[in-house]
Write a protein that holds these residues in place. Structure first.
Motif, PDB file in Angstrom:
ATOM      1  N   UNK A 135     -68.585  15.083  26.395  1.00  6.54           N
ATOM      2  CA  UNK A 135     -67.199  15.355  26.810  1.00  6.54           C
ATOM      3  C   UNK A 135     -66.300  14.206  26.344  1.00  6.54           C
ATOM      4  N   UNK A 136     -65.636  13.496  27.253  1.00  3.70           N
ATOM      5  CA  UNK A 136     -64.672  12.474  26.820  1.00  3.70           C
ATOM      6  C   UNK A 136     -65.289  11.089  26.691  1.00  3.70           C
ATOM      7  N   UNK A 138     -62.115  11.098   8.159  1.00  2.00           N
ATOM      8  CA  UNK A 138     -62.668  12.444   8.018  1.00  2.00           C
ATOM      9  C   UNK A 138     -62.641  13.167   9.364  1.00  2.00           C
ATOM     10  N   UNK A 139     -62.970  12.437  10.409  1.00  2.00           N
ATOM     11  CA  UNK A 139     -62.916  12.997  11.766  1.00  2.00           C
ATOM     12  C   UNK A 139     -62.308  11.958  12.693  1.00  2.00           C
ATOM     13  N   UNK A 140     -61.518  12.431  13.637  1.00  8.97           N
ATOM     14  CA  UNK A 140     -60.908  11.550  14.635  1.00  8.97           C
ATOM     15  C   UNK A 140     -61.209  12.149  16.003  1.00  8.97           C
ATOM     16  N   UNK A 141     -61.703  11.312  16.911  1.00  8.39           N
ATOM     17  CA  UNK A 141     -61.929  11.747  18.289  1.00  8.39           C
ATOM     18  C   UNK A 141     -61.125  10.852  19.212  1.00  8.39           C
ATOM     19  N   UNK A 142     -60.369  11.473  20.086  1.00  9.70           N
ATOM     20  CA  UNK A 142     -59.657  10.708  21.102  1.00  9.70           C
ATOM     21  C   UNK A 142     -60.056  11.274  22.456  1.00  9.70           C
ATOM     22  N   UNK A 143     -60.672  10.427  23.265  1.00 11.40           N
ATOM     23  CA  UNK A 143     -61.292  10.868  24.531  1.00 11.40           C
ATOM     24  C   UNK A 143     -62.124  12.131  24.287  1.00 11.40           C
ATOM     25  N   UNK A 144     -62.860  12.129  23.181  1.00 12.99           N
ATOM     26  CA  UNK A 144     -63.782  13.226  22.874  1.00 12.99           C
ATOM     27  C   UNK A 144     -63.144  14.444  22.231  1.00 12.99           C
ATOM     28  N   UNK A 173     -72.928  21.533  29.214  1.00 11.09           N
ATOM     29  CA  UNK A 173     -72.811  20.209  28.576  1.00 11.09           C
ATOM     30  C   UNK A 173     -72.031  20.318  27.271  1.00 11.09           C
ATOM     31  N   UNK A 174     -71.139  19.379  27.089  1.00  9.58           N
ATOM     32  CA  UNK A 174     -70.278  19.396  25.920  1.00  9.58           C
ATOM     33  C   UNK A 174     -70.609  18.186  25.050  1.00  9.58           C
ATOM     34  N   UNK A 175     -71.801  18.265  24.439  1.00  7.65           N
ATOM     35  CA  UNK A 175     -72.281  17.089  23.714  1.00  7.65           C
ATOM     36  C   UNK A 175     -72.227  17.292  22.203  1.00  7.65           C
ATOM     37  N   UNK A 176     -72.221  16.173  21.495  1.00  4.17           N
ATOM     38  CA  UNK A 176     -72.245  16.194  20.029  1.00  4.17           C
ATOM     39  C   UNK A 176     -72.922  14.914  19.557  1.00  4.17           C
ATOM     40  N   UNK A 177     -73.833  15.065  18.591  1.00  6.18           N
ATOM     41  CA  UNK A 177     -74.480  13.880  18.017  1.00  6.18           C
ATOM     42  C   UNK A 177     -73.947  13.669  16.598  1.00  6.18           C
ATOM     43  N   UNK A 178     -73.293  12.513  16.387  1.00 12.91           N
ATOM     44  CA  UNK A 178     -72.739  12.189  15.066  1.00 12.91           C
ATOM     45  C   UNK A 178     -73.646  11.154  14.412  1.00 12.91           C
ATOM     46  N   UNK A 179     -74.076  11.441  13.192  1.00  8.88           N
ATOM     47  CA  UNK A 179     -74.872  10.450  12.462  1.00  8.88           C
ATOM     48  C   UNK A 179     -74.148  10.064  11.177  1.00  8.88           C
ATOM     49  N   UNK A 180     -74.313   8.809  10.771  1.00  6.64           N
ATOM     50  CA  UNK A 180     -73.629   8.311   9.567  1.00  6.64           C
ATOM     51  C   UNK A 180     -74.430   7.163   8.970  1.00  6.64           C
ATOM     52  N   UNK A 181     -73.993   6.713   7.796  1.00 11.16           N
ATOM     53  CA  UNK A 181     -74.706   5.610   7.125  1.00 11.16           C
ATOM     54  C   UNK A 181     -74.701   4.343   7.966  1.00 11.16           C
ATOM     55  N   UNK A 182     -73.617   4.173   8.733  1.00  5.25           N
ATOM     56  CA  UNK A 182     -73.555   3.014   9.627  1.00  5.25           C
ATOM     57  C   UNK A 182     -72.629   3.319  10.788  1.00  5.25           C
ATOM     58  N   UNK A 183     -72.928   2.677  11.924  1.00  5.14           N
ATOM     59  CA  UNK A 183     -72.042   2.737  13.081  1.00  5.14           C
ATOM     60  C   UNK A 183     -71.622   1.308  13.396  1.00  5.14           C
ATOM     61  N   UNK A 184     -70.309   1.080  13.330  1.00  2.70           N
ATOM     62  CA  UNK A 184     -69.780  -0.223  13.759  1.00  2.70           C
ATOM     63  C   UNK A 184     -69.465  -0.060  15.245  1.00  2.70           C
ATOM     64  N   UNK A 185     -70.262  -0.733  16.087  1.00  2.00           N
ATOM     65  CA  UNK A 185     -70.054  -0.511  17.518  1.00  2.00           C
ATOM     66  C   UNK A 185     -68.921  -1.380  18.049  1.00  2.00           C
TER      67      UNK A 185
END
Ligand SMILES: [Zn+2]
Length: 394
Positions: free
Chosen positions: A29-30, A383-389, A1-13
């Motif tokens: 993953x992606x 600070x971080x950019x994810x494109x398709x994971x 499994x290629x998972x990551x949990x990102x936490x922040x002050x707010x998430x704009x969904x």
């Protein structure tokens, strides 16, 4: 499994009024696997899944630029640069521009006119992970009249058969959409004036019909007031520039605007980062007329989408926030502007898997310091950019 949990002050969904304070996004993953309050996800996600904790930061969907030209160099004479470059050099330059777009947090772009369909192999390399850059939707050679706007890109058509043939060729090359130069433009020496039509209503209808036969939507470059109406009649999906020009100046047609809204046609005003200079060059009267029309269209409910025209003179790759600040200067609210940059643009491009954060969506997202809902400047240096994971910087 290629998972990551990102936490922040707010998430704009997305849309931007959907905010989870102290939120978290679980990537798998992606894809986005889960979105929710940080405390709940932290408790439910196995401890062996890595955590990226970002205090003081905001997570939001990746940005979308609906109007770029990867084959133009943003220098003073892009026409000369694009026509004189050897294809391998141009391809290298385009790949480098794509990395600059992604570094600015732009995870999706629509390229609205290139040379030799060079955007297609770049798009495919990015999709397969061998090149870095945003997801690309490519128009390849824009359809134009003989000697018309951007004819040097190879899309001149002079007859109905020529129109059918060019669309078939673009489709065969792998185009994601068809671009038509419905009226003149500023960039082309000796071409028609910006308000002058380059096609008849019959031809515009043929272009939309023929594109649809290949499963492709149509984006129309259009400045002229009459031609805007004809583009809406013909059924194009997005209006690029849409500046309501006539020989006598700016003339807005509210009835056409009403139909733009009713028929869910999106408007991409194409604003480069140096818009203040552009307004100055226009002079106070014309600039005010342009600003007033945007206000009238907004009032009528027009869906504006984000586009910089990156590649034309002064429109530098990755200078995206300047464009957003233009809309802020006109009184657009920050949530409205963030929607323009994400959910509204995704909708206009018929992309159902990006522009918001929810389970199953592509993991196209940014982590930025601060809160872009109150300060657009927060978007300038993600600070971080994810494109398709995939994470940038890697
Ligand atoms: Zn353009």
């Amino acid at each position: 499994m290629n998972q990551l949990l990102i936490t922040a002050d707010r998430v704009i969904t997305g849309p931007a009024d959907h905010v989870i304070p102290h939120g978290a996004v679980l990537l798998d993953a992606d894809r986005v696997a889960a979105v929710g309050p940080a405390a709940a996800l932290d408790a439910s996600v196995p401890t062996e899944v890595p955590r990226l904790r970002c205090p003081g930061a905001t997570v939001l969907p990746g940005l979308i630029d609906c109007h770029v030209h990867l084959s133009f160099d943003a220098g003073p004479d892009p026409v000369r640069a694009v026509t004189e470059a050897a294809a391998p050099d141009l391809a290298t330059a385009m790949a480098e521009r794509a990395t600059r777009l992604l570094a600015a947090g732009i995870t999706t772009v629509r390229d609205l006119g290139d040379r030799d369909a060079l955007t297609i192999p770049l798009r495919d390399s990015i999709n397969s992970g061998t090149a870095s850059g945003p997801r690309i939707l490519a128009a390849t050679a824009p359809l134009t009249s003989h000697g018309g706007h951007c004819h040097f890109l190879g899309g001149e058509v002079v007859s109905d058969d020529g129109i059918r043939d060019r669309i078939a060729r673009n489709a065969a090359a792998g185009a994601d959409l068809i671009k038509v130069m419905a009226s003149g433009g500023a960039l082309t020496p000796g071409g028609p004036k910006m308000w002058e039509p380059q096609f008849t209503l019959h031809q515009l209808r043929l272009i939309v019909r023929e594109s649809a036969r290949h499963g492709l939507p149509v984006a129309a470059h259009v400045h002229g007031t009459e031609t805007i109406t004809q583009c809406v009649d013909a059924g194009v999906r997005t209006l690029e520039h849409c500046s309501w020009r006539t020989a006598e100046g700016v003339v807005h047609d509210p009835e056409t605007t009403r139909r733009i809204v009713a028929e869910d046609v999106a408007v991409c005003r194409c604003v480069s980062g140096d818009w203040q200079l552009f307004l100055k060059q226009m002079g106070p009267e014309r600039a005010q007329a342009m600003i007033d029309v945007i206000g009238e269209m907004r009032q009528a409910g027009v869906r504006f989408i984000a586009g910089t025209d990156a590649g034309v003179p002064g429109a530098h790759f990755g200078d995206y926030v300047g464009m957003l600040e233009f809309f802020a200067s006109l009184g657009f609210g920050h949530p409205e502007i963030l929607d323009m940059a994400t959910t509204t643009s995704a909708h206009a491009l018929a992309l159902t898997d990006t522009g918001s954060l929810a389970p199953g969506m592509r993991a196209d997202l940014l982590v930025v310091d601060g809160n872009p809902l109150t300060d657009l400047n927060a978007l300038r240096h993600p600070r971080h950019i994810y494109t398709a994971g995939r994470h940038l910087p890697v």
